[in-house]
Scaffold this motif. Structure first.
Motif, PDB file in Angstrom:
ATOM      1  N   GLU A  81      98.461  16.258  77.135  1.00  0.00           N
ATOM      2  CA  GLU A  81      97.862  15.006  76.689  1.00  0.00           C
ATOM      3  C   GLU A  81      96.706  14.691  77.634  1.00  0.00           C
ATOM      4  N   VAL A  82      95.475  14.740  77.137  1.00  0.00           N
ATOM      5  CA  VAL A  82      94.316  14.446  77.974  1.00  0.00           C
ATOM      6  C   VAL A  82      93.934  12.982  77.765  1.00  0.00           C
ATOM      7  N   GLY A  83      93.643  12.312  78.862  1.00  0.00           N
ATOM      8  CA  GLY A  83      93.396  10.870  78.778  1.00  0.00           C
ATOM      9  C   GLY A  83      94.680  10.166  78.395  1.00  0.00           C
ATOM     10  N   CYS A  84      95.734  10.424  79.153  1.00  0.00           N
ATOM     11  CA  CYS A  84      97.068   9.946  78.757  1.00  0.00           C
ATOM     12  C   CYS A  84      97.235   8.445  78.888  1.00  0.00           C
ATOM     13  N   GLY A  85      96.359   7.778  79.676  1.00  0.00           N
ATOM     14  CA  GLY A  85      96.510   6.340  79.860  1.00  0.00           C
ATOM     15  C   GLY A  85      97.859   5.989  80.447  1.00  0.00           C
ATOM     16  N   ALA A  86      98.488   4.966  79.877  1.00  0.00           N
ATOM     17  CA  ALA A  86      99.772   4.492  80.390  1.00  0.00           C
ATOM     18  C   ALA A  86     100.963   5.211  79.763  1.00  0.00           C
ATOM     19  N   GLY A  87     100.699   6.229  78.913  1.00  0.00           N
ATOM     20  CA  GLY A  87     101.798   7.014  78.351  1.00  0.00           C
ATOM     21  C   GLY A  87     102.178   6.637  76.937  1.00  0.00           C
ATOM     22  N   ASN A  88     101.280   5.961  76.208  1.00  0.00           N
ATOM     23  CA  ASN A  88     101.617   5.518  74.858  1.00  0.00           C
ATOM     24  C   ASN A  88     101.765   6.668  73.864  1.00  0.00           C
ATOM     25  N   THR A  89     101.239   7.834  74.210  1.00  0.00           N
ATOM     26  CA  THR A  89     101.462   9.036  73.397  1.00  0.00           C
ATOM     27  C   THR A  89     102.629   9.865  73.936  1.00  0.00           C
ATOM     28  N   ILE A  90     102.675  10.009  75.250  1.00  0.00           N
ATOM     29  CA  ILE A  90     103.653  10.897  75.890  1.00  0.00           C
ATOM     30  C   ILE A  90     105.090  10.556  75.509  1.00  0.00           C
ATOM     31  N   PHE A  91     105.459   9.313  75.715  1.00  0.00           N
ATOM     32  CA  PHE A  91     106.875   8.955  75.596  1.00  0.00           C
ATOM     33  C   PHE A  91     107.376   8.918  74.150  1.00  0.00           C
ATOM     34  N   PRO A 114      93.703   6.833  88.513  1.00  0.00           N
ATOM     35  CA  PRO A 114      94.941   6.930  89.304  1.00  0.00           C
ATOM     36  C   PRO A 114      95.964   5.873  88.923  1.00  0.00           C
ATOM     37  N   ARG A 115      95.484   4.694  88.546  1.00  0.00           N
ATOM     38  CA  ARG A 115      96.416   3.627  88.179  1.00  0.00           C
ATOM     39  C   ARG A 115      97.151   3.959  86.884  1.00  0.00           C
ATOM     40  N   ALA A 116      96.468   4.618  85.952  1.00  0.00           N
ATOM     41  CA  ALA A 116      97.128   5.026  84.715  1.00  0.00           C
ATOM     42  C   ALA A 116      98.237   6.033  84.999  1.00  0.00           C
ATOM     43  N   ILE A 117      97.953   7.003  85.857  1.00  0.00           N
ATOM     44  CA  ILE A 117      98.971   7.998  86.195  1.00  0.00           C
ATOM     45  C   ILE A 117     100.156   7.341  86.897  1.00  0.00           C
ATOM     46  N   GLU A 118      99.888   6.363  87.712  1.00  0.00           N
ATOM     47  CA  GLU A 118     100.974   5.647  88.377  1.00  0.00           C
ATOM     48  C   GLU A 118     101.844   4.924  87.354  1.00  0.00           C
ATOM     49  N   LEU A 119     101.228   4.362  86.305  1.00  0.00           N
ATOM     50  CA  LEU A 119     101.988   3.694  85.240  1.00  0.00           C
ATOM     51  C   LEU A 119     102.889   4.696  84.511  1.00  0.00           C
ATOM     52  N   VAL A 120     102.374   5.900  84.299  1.00  0.00           N
ATOM     53  CA  VAL A 120     103.186   6.932  83.654  1.00  0.00           C
ATOM     54  C   VAL A 120     104.388   7.292  84.527  1.00  0.00           C
ATOM     55  N   LYS A 121     104.158   7.494  85.816  1.00  0.00           N
ATOM     56  CA  LYS A 121     105.228   7.936  86.712  1.00  0.00           C
ATOM     57  C   LYS A 121     106.286   6.865  86.959  1.00  0.00           C
ATOM     58  N   THR A 122     105.901   5.604  86.765  1.00  0.00           N
ATOM     59  CA  THR A 122     106.875   4.529  86.976  1.00  0.00           C
ATOM     60  C   THR A 122     107.515   4.069  85.664  1.00  0.00           C
ATOM     61  N   HIS A 123     107.171   4.714  84.565  1.00  0.00           N
ATOM     62  CA  HIS A 123     107.765   4.379  83.267  1.00  0.00           C
ATOM     63  C   HIS A 123     109.258   4.717  83.288  1.00  0.00           C
ATOM     64  N   GLU A 124     110.047   3.917  82.625  1.00  0.00           N
ATOM     65  CA  GLU A 124     111.503   4.101  82.655  1.00  0.00           C
ATOM     66  C   GLU A 124     111.950   5.423  82.050  1.00  0.00           C
TER      67      GLU A 124
END
Length: 559
Positions: free
Chosen positions: A77-87, A105-115
């Motif tokens: 997923e390129v340009g994953c943002g906060a993970g709205n596609t990933i999860f 970097p802040r977007a990646i941090e949001l992904v890594k802290t997602h439940e």
């Protein structure tokens, strides 16, 4: 006025300090948006976190055939943002492994802290695909599916080939790129076209500094083909979105496509592409069919928060700051455009300038300046603090500006900050300097008697507006000697010298019959033994509380 007096040059008749020309983004800002793109997106995710885009649960419905079958899929997923596609993908396909990258970097941090984040299923990393080699994070030719959901539009068109070349290194020879992004003709693009937010053809900057490109079929097809991909499927969709409160129906347009790595020995891709909607007439037919069938559910439009800007042409309330202003015993709560959005705002009237704070403090400490008089404020903007203080003591105050948005916000600020009894004494009016119709309308408010005091704060920064400014003041100031007491009608300008220096101002003032009586600092009264403006600062501590030491005040009277 005598008929032989000098008239303003004809070119100043409708000039105002908020130009209506849509010249687009200047080279300085164009380079700044490119250079600081990462920072603007980082600020975006700091503010919105994972609430701006809806989770993309439509992916399984639209592209399920590509995710299922053939064993465990490796997805990028390129340009994953906060993970709205990933999860949503992981929820539907728990065996999949997802690489997720974003240059924020802040977007990646949001992904890594997602439940739902698990390192066994997701590898998230910061990467600028226009500069960083994906092969440092992912093995070459190892990815089955690349998803690009409203991502490529954020990249300048000149650098889009770099993204695709980077992706091509890691995708398998039989892999697919699943693509969805903005299409030309979208309502948001139409709204941008009426503002100075165009960077280049089909490329615009939003109010928060992030950017958006709107794709045509031809551009998108050529872009992918020139970088090693064939078109497998391509459709343009249009969805009507209704804003019932404003009785508006708006068309949102986006392109949805599937691309695969080019293989000269396999012509099936190109044949299938020809069967799809590369012909504009077919595209129009499919768009109409999509609307008639109502086959697109609400999740087809990804945007949630902030959509008012793109769709409705209005600023959502979150783009305004409410600031507390305490001036000499006066307390105001003023709504202004937030600093985050000021950089692309055409109207300087949606901000509060230091000169307005100083002039408001001067009026609060020296109410005799306006007491019992007719007062006009030029270029008032949306704050209106000078006019609101003047309304307490003056007989009548007219606050003017040339910008409609500023006046709308000014009316709200006035209504929420001064007592009802003063509302009858404070009027807001539109005034483009040099506009004869506007001038005549304001003259009617004072029955052609003119104004005893005309004031303006930071209204002298555009050279082309100086002549219309003094021409308008000449038309609206009360005649000399019209006062029953010794008070002489005056024009007061408070500002920081920027693009227009003092000699230029004095020359323009003289052209329209205005004489400098006093100035501050270094007050040098030309008529009186004592500085008029200097007295405004005596025994009240104003000098110790200046918002800026670069501020100046000029006091003019008619010859």
């Amino acid at each position: 006025m005598a008929s032989g007096e000098q008239k303003a040059p004809s070119q100043t008749q409708r000039l105002q300090i908020y130009p209506n020309t849509n010249s687009g983004v200047t080279p300085f800002w164009r380079e700044k948006y490119e250079r600081e793109a990462k920072r603007y997106w980082d600020v975006f995710y700091k503010r919105h976190k994972d609430r701006f885009f809806k989770d993309r649960h439509y992916l399984d419905k639209e592209w399920g055939e590509y995710f299922s079958g053939g064993g465990r899929k490796v997805i990028l997923e390129v340009g994953c943002g906060a993970g709205n596609t990933i999860f949503p993908v992981i929820a539907s396909y728990p065996d999949a492994f997802v690489y997720a990258c974003d240059f924020s970097p802040r977007a990646i941090e949001l992904v890594k802290t997602h439940e739902d984040f698990k390192e066994s299923h997701v590898s998230a990393f910061v990467s600028d695909l226009t500069a960083d080699d994906l092969c440092k994070e992912i093995l070459p030719s190892s990815v089955d599916i690349v998803t690009m959901i409203f991502m490529l539009s954020a990249v300048s068109p000149e650098k889009m080939p770099l993204v695709l070349q980077n992706v091509r290194k890691v995708i398998k020879p039989n892999g697919y790129v699943l693509f969805r992004d903005y299409a030309t003709g979208d309502l948001a693009q139409e709204r941008f076209s009426g503002k100075d937010q165009k960077i280049s053809d089909n490329f615009y900057v939003r109010g928060d500094g992030t950017r958006a490109y709107y794709f045509s079929n031809e551009f998108l097809t050529n872009l992918f083909k020139e970088n090693g991909f064939d078109v497998h499927k391509l459709h343009v969709y249009c969805k009507q979105v209704e804003n019932r409160s404003r009785e508006l129906i708006m068309n949102r347009r986006w392109v949805q496509a599937v691309f695969r790595v080019s293989d000269s020995s396999d012509s099936s891709s190109s044949k299938e592409a020809e069967a799809n909607d590369l012909n504009s007439d077919k595209v129009d037919k499919e768009i109409k069919q999509n609307n008639l069938n109502g086959s697109l559910n609400d999740s087809a439009v990804d945007l949630s928060e902030g959509v008012a800007v793109d769709m409705f042409g209005v600023l959502p309330s979150s783009e305004y700051d409410i600031i507390d202003i305490n001036l000499r015993g006066w307390d105001f709560k003023i709504s202004l455009l937030s600093k985050e959005y000021q950089h692309t705002c055409k109207s300087t009237g949606l901000m509060l300038w230091e000169s307005a704070r100083l002039m408001a403090s001067v009026l609060a400490e020296n109410p005799n300046i306006v007491a019992g008089k007719r007062v006009l404020e030029l270029g008032c903007g949306s704050g209106g603090i000078c006019s609101m203080i003047a309304a307490r003591y003056a007989d009548l105050v007219v606050a003017t500006d040339g910008d409609g948005f500023a006046l709308d916000l000014l009316a709200k600020n006035v209504a929420s900050n001064i007592e009802p009894s003063l509302l009858t004494k404070l009027t807001t009016k539109k005034l483009e300097w040099g506009n004869k119709d506007h001038i005549e309308s304001i003259k009617e408010v004072v029955s052609d008697k003119g104004f005893d005091v005309i004031m303006g704060t930071d209204v002298t920064y555009i050279p082309e507006a100086i002549l219309p400014l003094f021409a308008t003041a000449k038309e609206l100031i009360a005649p000399t000697g019209s006062s029953e007491d010794d008070n002489v009608p005056a024009l007061v300008l408070c500002h920081i010298f920027r693009r227009v220096d003092e000699p230029t101002l004095l020359s323009a003032a003289a052209d329209f019959g205005f004489r400098l009586v006093d100035k501050w600092p270094a007050g040098t009264s030309t008529d009186l033994s004592q500085s008029i403006i200097g007295n405004w600062f005596v025994d009240n501590g104003l000098k110790d509380d200046l918002p800026s030491t670069a501020l100046n005040i000029l006091l003019f009277c008619k010859e």
